[in-house]
Design an enzyme around this catalytic site. Structure first.
Site, PDB file in Angstrom:
ATOM      1  N   GLU A  88       0.763  -1.299  -0.024  1.00 36.15           N
ATOM      2  CA  GLU A  88      -0.080   0.211   0.123  1.00 36.15           C
ATOM      3  C   GLU A  88       0.713   1.348   0.112  1.00 36.15           C
ATOM      4  O   GLU A  88       0.342   2.287  -0.551  1.00 36.15           O
ATOM      5  CB  GLU A  88      -0.924  -0.143   1.209  1.00 36.15           C
ATOM      6  CG  GLU A  88      -0.371  -0.146   2.470  1.00 36.15           C
ATOM      7  CD  GLU A  88       0.102  -1.570   2.927  1.00 36.15           C
ATOM      8  OE1 GLU A  88       0.695  -1.400   3.949  1.00 36.15           O
ATOM      9  OE2 GLU A  88      -0.359  -2.347   2.341  1.00 36.15           O
ATOM     10  N   HIS A  93       7.827  -0.862   5.837  1.00 37.20           N
ATOM     11  CA  HIS A  93       7.228  -0.843   7.287  1.00 37.20           C
ATOM     12  C   HIS A  93       6.767  -2.101   7.927  1.00 37.20           C
ATOM     13  O   HIS A  93       6.432  -2.963   7.240  1.00 37.20           O
ATOM     14  CB  HIS A  93       6.282   0.379   7.156  1.00 37.20           C
ATOM     15  CG  HIS A  93       4.891  -0.029   6.292  1.00 37.20           C
ATOM     16  ND1 HIS A  93       5.010   0.039   4.937  1.00 37.20           N
ATOM     17  CD2 HIS A  93       3.570  -0.575   6.358  1.00 37.20           C
ATOM     18  CE1 HIS A  93       3.935  -0.389   4.322  1.00 37.20           C
ATOM     19  NE2 HIS A  93       3.061  -0.868   5.187  1.00 37.20           N
TER      20      HIS A  93
END
Length: 134
Positions: A88, A93
């Site tokens: 996304e 992350h």
């Protein structure tokens, strides 16, 4: 063009930051699966987590462990689940998600809609717990 996460690191856009050091940043997900859902990133923008050099990858996980302990001190849960999806936002992350059941980490379910005050309150509590644990 910088990712949205790099813009958060640069303080160009706001975020509910819960922890930071010279290399890493942790902030609440604005579309959380559960309260306390936190994103942990390296400040260096690299798209794919496995393209991080070994030292940064290891440091990311060590930093995430410290953040997870702070979340556990604030949010009632069985444990903190960890996931890396990486599709996304083009910035490596880790998702730290307070869980009580496996389904708590189902990204297909409807996200919570928390107000700014709710996010700010939990962010301050996690930040305080992180600071105490140092």
């Amino acid at each position: 063009m910088s990712s949205i996460f790099s813009r958060i690191v640069a303080r160009e856009i706001p975020a509910h930051i819960v922890a930071e050091d010279e290399n890493f940043l942790a902030f609440l997900d604005i579309n959380p699966l559960v309260q306390g859902h936190t994103l942990v990133i390296p400040k260096q923008e690299v798209d794919y987590i496995f393209d991080l050099d070994d030292e940064v990858l290891a440091g990311l996980h060590i930093f995430a462990k410290k953040v997870a302990r702070a979340i556990e001190a604030v949010v009632t849960c069985e444990r903190i689940g960890v996931t890396v999806i990486g599709l996304e936002v083009p910035h490596a992350h880790v998702h730290l998600i307070p869980i009580n059941a496996v389904n708590d980490m189902n990204f297909g379910k409807e996200k919570l809609s928390l107000g700014k005050e709710d996010l700010m309150e939990v962010a301050e509590k996690i930040k305080a717990a992180f600071t105490l644990a140092k």
